[in-house]
Design an enzyme around this catalytic site. Structure first.
Site, PDB file in Angstrom:
ATOM      1  N   GLU A 109     -50.945  24.912 -15.355  1.00 16.15           N
ATOM      2  CA  GLU A 109     -52.306  24.735 -14.828  1.00 16.15           C
ATOM      3  C   GLU A 109     -53.331  25.601 -15.567  1.00 16.15           C
ATOM      4  O   GLU A 109     -54.465  25.740 -15.110  1.00 16.15           O
ATOM      5  CB  GLU A 109     -52.359  25.056 -13.318  1.00 16.15           C
ATOM      6  CG  GLU A 109     -51.361  24.314 -12.447  1.00 16.15           C
ATOM      7  CD  GLU A 109     -51.521  22.797 -12.419  1.00 16.15           C
ATOM      8  OE1 GLU A 109     -52.426  22.278 -13.093  1.00 16.15           O
ATOM      9  OE2 GLU A 109     -50.721  22.134 -11.725  1.00 16.15           O
ATOM     10  N   HIS A 134     -49.816  26.894  -2.651  1.00 17.97           N
ATOM     11  CA  HIS A 134     -49.464  25.685  -1.895  1.00 17.97           C
ATOM     12  C   HIS A 134     -49.411  26.005  -0.399  1.00 17.97           C
ATOM     13  O   HIS A 134     -48.335  25.963   0.201  1.00 17.97           O
ATOM     14  CB  HIS A 134     -48.091  25.169  -2.365  1.00 17.97           C
ATOM     15  CG  HIS A 134     -48.017  24.761  -3.806  1.00 17.97           C
ATOM     16  ND1 HIS A 134     -46.829  24.463  -4.440  1.00 17.97           N
ATOM     17  CD2 HIS A 134     -48.996  24.563  -4.743  1.00 17.97           C
ATOM     18  CE1 HIS A 134     -47.060  24.115  -5.693  1.00 17.97           C
ATOM     19  NE2 HIS A 134     -48.369  24.179  -5.911  1.00 17.97           N
ATOM     20  N   GLU A 162     -64.523  33.516  12.274  1.00 15.18           N
ATOM     21  CA  GLU A 162     -64.824  34.123  10.975  1.00 15.18           C
ATOM     22  C   GLU A 162     -64.959  33.133   9.814  1.00 15.18           C
ATOM     23  O   GLU A 162     -65.440  33.512   8.745  1.00 15.18           O
ATOM     24  CB  GLU A 162     -63.805  35.208  10.631  1.00 15.18           C
ATOM     25  CG  GLU A 162     -62.459  34.677  10.246  1.00 15.18           C
ATOM     26  CD  GLU A 162     -61.509  35.777   9.742  1.00 15.18           C
ATOM     27  OE1 GLU A 162     -60.323  35.658  10.036  1.00 15.18           O
ATOM     28  OE2 GLU A 162     -61.957  36.711   9.062  1.00 15.18           O
TER      29      GLU A 162
HETATM   30  P1  13P Z   1     -46.360  26.263 -13.171  1.00 14.41           P
HETATM   31  O1  13P Z   1     -44.935  26.675 -12.919  1.00 14.41           O
HETATM   32  O2  13P Z   1     -46.539  25.608 -14.503  1.00 14.41           O
HETATM   33  O3  13P Z   1     -47.307  27.439 -12.956  1.00 14.41           O
HETATM   34  O4  13P Z   1     -46.733  25.144 -12.096  1.00 14.41           O
HETATM   35  C1  13P Z   1     -46.653  25.388 -10.730  1.00 14.41           C
HETATM   36  C2  13P Z   1     -47.604  24.598  -9.931  1.00 14.41           C
HETATM   37  O5  13P Z   1     -47.955  24.983  -8.845  1.00 14.41           O
HETATM   38  C3  13P Z   1     -48.140  23.334 -10.512  1.00 14.41           C
HETATM   39  O6  13P Z   1     -49.272  22.922  -9.821  1.00 14.41           O
HETATM   40 ZN    ZN Z   2     -49.304  23.627  -7.707  1.00 11.52          ZN
END
Ligand code: 13P
Ligand code: ZN
Length: 263
Positions: A109, A134, A162
């Site tokens: 990314e 995530h 908040e």
């Molecule tokens: P990377 O391992 O390349 O950082 O990717 C993880 C990820 O969250 C892809 O969106």
């Molecule tokens: Zn990701």
């Protein structure tokens, strides 16, 4: 603590929350030249990576970036394998100065991270950090909530007192897109003209700011609001934060909230 030690302790917190399973998530952090000089004996380019977008405005800057395929949970134990310190060498090239000692490369990314840095620096010269993670409830919400940004801002603000104080500008929302490329990088960077955080539907969150505590706090607050939303949605609501209450909060805490959402 140096910048690597500071960073790995935040990566560990993110992992502990369950927001960065396996290799999920990535981070990039602008490091001052003086900090780099204190950290490295000499500046030697170990490897270079090429990107097909224009990085002219950040040439010469240093970035600590997580490696692709690396697990946040392992960063504290072995930062030199899981993280890399890079310099932007020219408008299309970054050079590795330290780390990724198993031969690994920067996160997939990186185009989104670097594009977001370029955009946020235009808005805030003190900007330094981008974290992608995530968070479970943000991903849940992107399955069950319409994707328009005004209703995301309103619903997240109304979940807890908040929210409007911490992210008065609201939040960017992107539909599902293919990750890991320049296209999603451009779309995310466009959101960063207006917002410090953007949702990647059915994937996660990109968050930005001036330092580790600020960005970590922003993620925590947004994810907590999404968690409350997921816990109470579908239930009969007896009491809520009204639009008037939100305006009172904004006035009291002197924050400039996104217009057209609760007016
Ligand atoms: P990377 O391992 O390349 O950082 O990717 C993880 C990820 O969250 C892809 O969106
Ligand atoms: Zn990701």
């Amino acid at each position: 603590m140096n910048f690597v030690e500071e960073t790995v302790s935040i990566l560990e917190e993110l992992y502990r929350h369950g927001w960065d399973e396996r290799n999920g998530g990535n981070l990039s952090y602008i490091i001052e030249e003086k900090e780099v000089k204190d950290f490295l004996k000499e500046e030697k380019i170990l490897r270079t990576y090429h990107y097909d977008f224009d990085m002219s405005s950040i040439v010469g800057k240093y970035f600590l970036i997580t490696g692709t395929g690396k697990y946040f949970k392992n960063c504290k134990r072995d930062p030199e394998t899981n993280l890399g310190l890079f310099k932007i060498l020219d408008k299309n090239t970054i050079g590795l100065l330290w780390g990724l000692k198993d031969g690994g490369g920067p996160t997939s990314e990186a185009p989104t991270h670097l594009s977001c840095h370029i955009e946020r620096l235009k808005v805030d010269p003190l900007h330094r950090l981008v974290i992608h993670c995530h968070p479970t409830n943000i991903i849940c919400m992107s399955h069950v909530h319409p994707l328009d940004e005004a209703s995301w801002a309103r619903d997240l603000w109304k979940m807890q007192t908040e929210s409007i104080v911490v992210f008065p500008e609201g939040i960017g929302v992107l539909p599902w897109m293919l990750c890991g490329g320049i296209k999603i990088g451009e779309a995310t960077a466009k959101k960063m003209k207006e917002y410090r955080a953007a949702v990647w539907s059915q994937h996660g969150l990109f968050s930005t700011g001036r330092n580790l505590d600020e960005v970590y706090g922003l993620i925590e607050t947004i994810e907590k609001a999404a968690e409350i939303y997921m816990k109470i949605s579908g239930m009969k609501i007896y009491s809520e934060i009204s639009n008037e209450n939100l305006k009172e909060l904004a006035e009291f805490f002197k924050v400039n909230y996104k217009k057209g959402v609760i007016d």
